[in-house]
Write a protein that holds these residues in place. Structure first.
Motif, PDB file in Angstrom:
ATOM      1  N   TRP A  27       0.927  -1.030   0.084  1.00 40.90           N
ATOM      2  CA  TRP A  27       0.072   0.044  -0.035  1.00 40.90           C
ATOM      3  C   TRP A  27       0.792   1.220   0.059  1.00 40.90           C
ATOM      4  CZ3 TRP A  27      -5.499   0.933   0.139  1.00 40.90           C
ATOM      5  CH2 TRP A  27      -5.747   2.410   0.414  1.00 40.90           C
ATOM      6  N   ASN A  28       1.785   1.357   0.818  1.00 37.67           N
ATOM      7  CA  ASN A  28       2.689   2.479   0.964  1.00 37.67           C
ATOM      8  C   ASN A  28       3.461   2.766  -0.147  1.00 37.67           C
ATOM      9  OD1 ASN A  28       1.735   3.072   3.552  1.00 37.67           O
ATOM     10  ND2 ASN A  28       3.548   1.847   4.461  1.00 37.67           N
ATOM     11  N   GLU A  29       3.727   1.725  -0.939  1.00 33.79           N
ATOM     12  CA  GLU A  29       4.614   1.696  -2.308  1.00 33.79           C
ATOM     13  C   GLU A  29       3.636   2.212  -3.377  1.00 33.79           C
ATOM     14  OE1 GLU A  29       6.043  -2.062  -3.032  1.00 33.79           O
ATOM     15  OE2 GLU A  29       7.698  -1.946  -1.493  1.00 33.79           O
ATOM     16  N   ARG A  30       2.485   1.775  -3.341  1.00 38.12           N
ATOM     17  CA  ARG A  30       1.478   2.105  -4.690  1.00 38.12           C
ATOM     18  C   ARG A  30       0.727   3.490  -4.208  1.00 38.12           C
ATOM     19  NH1 ARG A  30      -1.677  -3.465  -6.226  1.00 38.12           N
ATOM     20  NH2 ARG A  30       0.349  -4.512  -6.565  1.00 38.12           N
ATOM     21  N   LEU A  31       0.444   3.908  -2.981  1.00 40.06           N
ATOM     22  CA  LEU A  31      -0.279   5.032  -2.430  1.00 40.06           C
ATOM     23  C   LEU A  31       0.348   5.834  -1.712  1.00 40.06           C
ATOM     24  CD1 LEU A  31      -2.869   2.477  -3.006  1.00 40.06           C
ATOM     25  CD2 LEU A  31      -4.091   4.526  -2.984  1.00 40.06           C
ATOM     26  N   PRO A  32       1.513   6.482  -1.700  1.00 37.79           N
ATOM     27  CA  PRO A  32       2.414   7.064  -0.896  1.00 37.79           C
ATOM     28  C   PRO A  32       1.480   8.246  -0.297  1.00 37.79           C
ATOM     29  CG  PRO A  32       3.190   7.509  -3.138  1.00 37.79           C
ATOM     30  CD  PRO A  32       2.205   6.613  -3.096  1.00 37.79           C
ATOM     31  N   ASP A  33       0.480   8.797  -1.144  1.00 34.52           N
ATOM     32  CA  ASP A  33       0.124   9.797  -0.563  1.00 34.52           C
ATOM     33  C   ASP A  33      -1.411   9.848   0.436  1.00 34.52           C
ATOM     34  OD1 ASP A  33       1.724  11.644  -1.957  1.00 34.52           O
ATOM     35  OD2 ASP A  33       0.535  11.666  -3.811  1.00 34.52           O
ATOM     36  N   VAL A  34      -1.706   8.423   0.580  1.00 36.51           N
ATOM     37  CA  VAL A  34      -2.603   8.115   1.367  1.00 36.51           C
ATOM     38  C   VAL A  34      -2.025   7.400   2.364  1.00 36.51           C
ATOM     39  CG1 VAL A  34      -4.884   6.953   1.297  1.00 36.51           C
ATOM     40  CG2 VAL A  34      -4.043   8.172  -0.555  1.00 36.51           C
ATOM     41  N   PRO A  35      -2.015   7.893   3.530  1.00 36.26           N
ATOM     42  CA  PRO A  35      -1.517   7.183   4.848  1.00 36.26           C
ATOM     43  C   PRO A  35      -2.357   6.024   5.208  1.00 36.26           C
ATOM     44  CG  PRO A  35      -1.448   9.806   5.189  1.00 36.26           C
ATOM     45  CD  PRO A  35      -2.311   9.346   3.904  1.00 36.26           C
ATOM     46  N   LEU A  36      -1.826   4.924   5.695  1.00 38.82           N
ATOM     47  CA  LEU A  36      -2.444   3.632   6.281  1.00 38.82           C
ATOM     48  C   LEU A  36      -2.600   3.770   7.623  1.00 38.82           C
ATOM     49  CD1 LEU A  36      -3.049   0.218   4.649  1.00 38.82           C
ATOM     50  CD2 LEU A  36      -2.685   0.618   6.963  1.00 38.82           C
ATOM     51  N   ALA A  37      -3.577   3.671   8.344  1.00 37.44           N
ATOM     52  CA  ALA A  37      -3.552   3.756   9.828  1.00 37.44           C
ATOM     53  C   ALA A  37      -3.894   2.416  10.336  1.00 37.44           C
ATOM     54  CB  ALA A  37      -4.452   4.746  10.674  1.00 37.44           C
ATOM     55  N   LEU A  38      -2.943   1.739  11.156  1.00 38.53           N
ATOM     56  CA  LEU A  38      -3.411   0.106  11.510  1.00 38.53           C
ATOM     57  C   LEU A  38      -3.953   0.498  13.191  1.00 38.53           C
ATOM     58  CD1 LEU A  38      -0.427  -1.839  10.362  1.00 38.53           C
ATOM     59  CD2 LEU A  38      -2.714  -2.250   9.866  1.00 38.53           C
ATOM     60  N   THR A  39      -4.913  -0.431  13.329  1.00 39.01           N
ATOM     61  CA  THR A  39      -5.507  -0.364  14.667  1.00 39.01           C
ATOM     62  C   THR A  39      -5.801  -1.989  14.985  1.00 39.01           C
ATOM     63  OG1 THR A  39      -6.622   1.747  14.530  1.00 39.01           O
ATOM     64  CG2 THR A  39      -7.281   0.380  16.369  1.00 39.01           C
ATOM     65  N   GLN A  40      -5.065  -2.505  16.063  1.00 40.55           N
ATOM     66  CA  GLN A  40      -5.417  -3.844  16.317  1.00 40.55           C
ATOM     67  C   GLN A  40      -6.846  -3.715  17.294  1.00 40.55           C
ATOM     68  OE1 GLN A  40      -3.407  -6.631  19.662  1.00 40.55           O
ATOM     69  NE2 GLN A  40      -2.593  -7.052  17.424  1.00 40.55           N
ATOM     70  N   VAL A  41      -7.771  -4.651  17.124  1.00 39.99           N
ATOM     71  CA  VAL A  41      -8.849  -4.819  17.835  1.00 39.99           C
ATOM     72  C   VAL A  41      -9.162  -6.011  18.303  1.00 39.99           C
ATOM     73  CG1 VAL A  41      -9.908  -2.870  16.732  1.00 39.99           C
ATOM     74  CG2 VAL A  41     -10.223  -4.987  15.632  1.00 39.99           C
ATOM     75  N   PRO A  42      -9.900  -6.472  19.283  1.00 37.78           N
ATOM     76  CA  PRO A  42     -10.316  -7.811  19.724  1.00 37.78           C
ATOM     77  C   PRO A  42     -11.193  -8.448  18.500  1.00 37.78           C
ATOM     78  CG  PRO A  42     -10.781  -6.337  21.322  1.00 37.78           C
ATOM     79  CD  PRO A  42     -10.583  -5.482  20.441  1.00 37.78           C
ATOM     80  N   ALA A  43     -10.848  -9.716  18.592  1.00 34.97           N
ATOM     81  CA  ALA A  43     -11.504 -10.374  17.449  1.00 34.97           C
ATOM     82  C   ALA A  43     -13.205 -10.298  17.657  1.00 34.97           C
ATOM     83  CB  ALA A  43     -11.138 -11.983  17.472  1.00 34.97           C
ATOM     84  N   ALA A  44     -13.472 -10.388  18.861  1.00 36.11           N
ATOM     85  CA  ALA A  44     -14.938 -10.306  18.896  1.00 36.11           C
ATOM     86  C   ALA A  44     -15.696  -8.940  18.764  1.00 36.11           C
ATOM     87  CB  ALA A  44     -15.443 -10.918  20.479  1.00 36.11           C
ATOM     88  N   GLY A  45     -14.960  -7.971  18.568  1.00 35.22           N
ATOM     89  CA  GLY A  45     -15.409  -6.621  18.515  1.00 35.22           C
ATOM     90  C   GLY A  45     -14.940  -5.939  17.287  1.00 35.22           C
ATOM     91  N   ALA A  46     -14.500  -6.775  16.153  1.00 32.38           N
ATOM     92  CA  ALA A  46     -13.954  -6.324  14.949  1.00 32.38           C
ATOM     93  C   ALA A  46     -15.058  -5.874  14.056  1.00 32.38           C
ATOM     94  CB  ALA A  46     -13.116  -7.277  14.114  1.00 32.38           C
ATOM     95  N   GLY A  47     -16.317  -6.615  13.939  1.00 31.00           N
ATOM     96  CA  GLY A  47     -17.506  -5.989  13.167  1.00 31.00           C
ATOM     97  C   GLY A  47     -17.900  -4.844  13.607  1.00 31.00           C
ATOM     98  N   ARG A  48     -18.202  -4.607  15.119  1.00 31.86           N
ATOM     99  CA  ARG A  48     -18.622  -3.388  15.576  1.00 31.86           C
ATOM    100  C   ARG A  48     -17.891  -1.976  15.275  1.00 31.86           C
ATOM    101  NH1 ARG A  48     -22.752  -1.300  15.295  1.00 31.86           N
ATOM    102  NH2 ARG A  48     -23.359  -3.452  16.121  1.00 31.86           N
ATOM    103  N   VAL A  49     -16.282  -2.379  15.149  1.00 30.26           N
ATOM    104  CA  VAL A  49     -15.588  -1.305  14.718  1.00 30.26           C
ATOM    105  C   VAL A  49     -16.021  -0.817  13.574  1.00 30.26           C
ATOM    106  CG1 VAL A  49     -13.128  -0.772  14.366  1.00 30.26           C
ATOM    107  CG2 VAL A  49     -13.708  -1.707  16.503  1.00 30.26           C
ATOM    108  N   LEU A  50     -16.185  -1.807  12.593  1.00 29.11           N
ATOM    109  CA  LEU A  50     -16.238  -1.462  11.091  1.00 29.11           C
ATOM    110  C   LEU A  50     -17.781  -0.785  10.868  1.00 29.11           C
ATOM    111  CD1 LEU A  50     -15.253  -4.711   9.458  1.00 29.11           C
ATOM    112  CD2 LEU A  50     -13.872  -2.405   9.340  1.00 29.11           C
ATOM    113  N   LEU A  51     -18.777  -1.290  11.713  1.00 32.08           N
ATOM    114  CA  LEU A  51     -20.106  -0.783  11.435  1.00 32.08           C
ATOM    115  C   LEU A  51     -20.158   0.492  12.067  1.00 32.08           C
ATOM    116  CD1 LEU A  51     -22.316  -4.019  12.241  1.00 32.08           C
ATOM    117  CD2 LEU A  51     -21.621  -2.719   9.927  1.00 32.08           C
ATOM    118  N   ASP A  52     -19.320   0.913  13.313  1.00 34.38           N
ATOM    119  CA  ASP A  52     -19.333   2.041  13.667  1.00 34.38           C
ATOM    120  C   ASP A  52     -18.470   3.318  12.828  1.00 34.38           C
ATOM    121  OD1 ASP A  52     -21.112   1.184  15.699  1.00 34.38           O
ATOM    122  OD2 ASP A  52     -19.309   0.976  17.335  1.00 34.38           O
ATOM    123  N   GLY A  53     -17.880   2.748  11.892  1.00 34.62           N
ATOM    124  CA  GLY A  53     -17.018   3.698  11.192  1.00 34.62           C
ATOM    125  C   GLY A  53     -15.800   4.104  11.769  1.00 34.62           C
ATOM    126  N   ASP A  54     -15.310   3.066  12.927  1.00 31.93           N
ATOM    127  CA  ASP A  54     -13.978   3.541  13.100  1.00 31.93           C
ATOM    128  C   ASP A  54     -12.989   3.086  12.132  1.00 31.93           C
ATOM    129  OD1 ASP A  54     -15.106   4.813  15.542  1.00 31.93           O
ATOM    130  OD2 ASP A  54     -15.504   3.182  16.574  1.00 31.93           O
TER     131      ASP A  54
END
Length: 272
Positions: A27-54
């Protein structure tokens, strides 16, 4: 862009055990102008993180809520039993669920294998987390079944693991909200599927451009040239026909190259 506007970015959530490093590097090689932010989340809460727009997308464990989330399965992990290094099970290269019938099998509350009741004998209490269960294994209280990546994540010198051939397995997928399938999500889909950098599959053509990448101005110029040929008599008419046929053939060739299907057959790797 005004001073109040934030630069474009892409937020990627991932669950414990998943290692997104390779895809982030591409990603960083192909889209250097678009920062990618990583966030580790619990497996059970991953769906809620996506649905909440986080997060814009996530590397999650299946299953997910498919009525609200899209998901592309990426790979399925081998299940192993985590044991002390001096445990009798270490005498074999791999074991079955039946081989663990006499063992206390810990069942943490954040278990990702999805079974109602693990094999063996249950512990008096369920550990709150996989990390807590690992500590209990090290103390000799029981054994723990987990995907291979989690066994490696919680590596300890006094513990080892063996493959369990008939246990449930955990699959990892790329997921995102159905209602938020953006171009950046499509970019990341292309990366995990192994598409080439020039592939346009899944993205909308730019405004004012045809599928073969030629501008509307060029198309207008060709139409004007064709019209001029018609006013030039019989000879001009033959020229007009030649231009039209060449233009059409060029569009077909350009459209085929733009599809980039060769780079889109990366498949889904399976890690055993």
């Amino acid at each position: 862009m005004t001073g109040s506007e934030a630069p474009p970015s892409f937020r990627l959530a991932y669950v414990p055990g998943v290692t997104p490093d390779k895809w982030v590097r591409i990603w960083n090689e192909r889209l250097p102008d678009v920062p990618l932010a990583l966030t580790q989340v619990p497996a059970a809460g991953a769906g809620r993180v996506l649905l909440d727009g986080d997060a814009d997308a996530g590397l999650v464990r299946l299953p997910v809520e498919r009525t609200l989330l899209s998901a592309i399965p990426l790979y399925t992990e081998t299940t192993v039993v985590l044991i002390p290094r001096d445990h009798l099970v270490t005498a074999a290269d791999e074991v079955t669920v039946e081989d663990l019938a006499d063992e206390i099998v810990l069942h943490p509350l954040d278990d990702v294998l999805g079974w109602d009741r693990p094999p063996g004998r249950p512990a008096l209490e369920r550990p709150a987390t996989t990390a807590d269960a690992v500590e209990l294994v090290a103390a000799g209280i029981g054994v723990l079944l987990v995907p291979l990546s989690l066994a490696r994540l919680h590596h300890r010198k006094d513990l080892t693991y063996r493959t369990v051939t008939d246990a449930p397995e955990s699959s990892v997928a790329l997921s995102w909200p159905e209602a938020a399938h953006t171009d950046h999500v499509e970019d990341f889909i292309g990366i995990v599927r192994g598409r080439t950098v020039n592939s346009t599959r899944g993205r909308q053509p730019e405004p004012g451009r045809s599928k073969d990448g030629r501008g509307e101005a060029a198309g207008s110029a060709r139409r004007k040239a064709a019209g001029g040929g018609r006013t030039g008599g019989t000879t001009g008419g033959r020229q007009t026909g030649g231009v039209a046929r060449r233009g059409t053939g060029g569009n077909r060739r350009g459209g085929s190259a733009g599809k980039g299907k060769g780079g889109g057959r990366g498949g889904r790797p399976r890690h055993r």
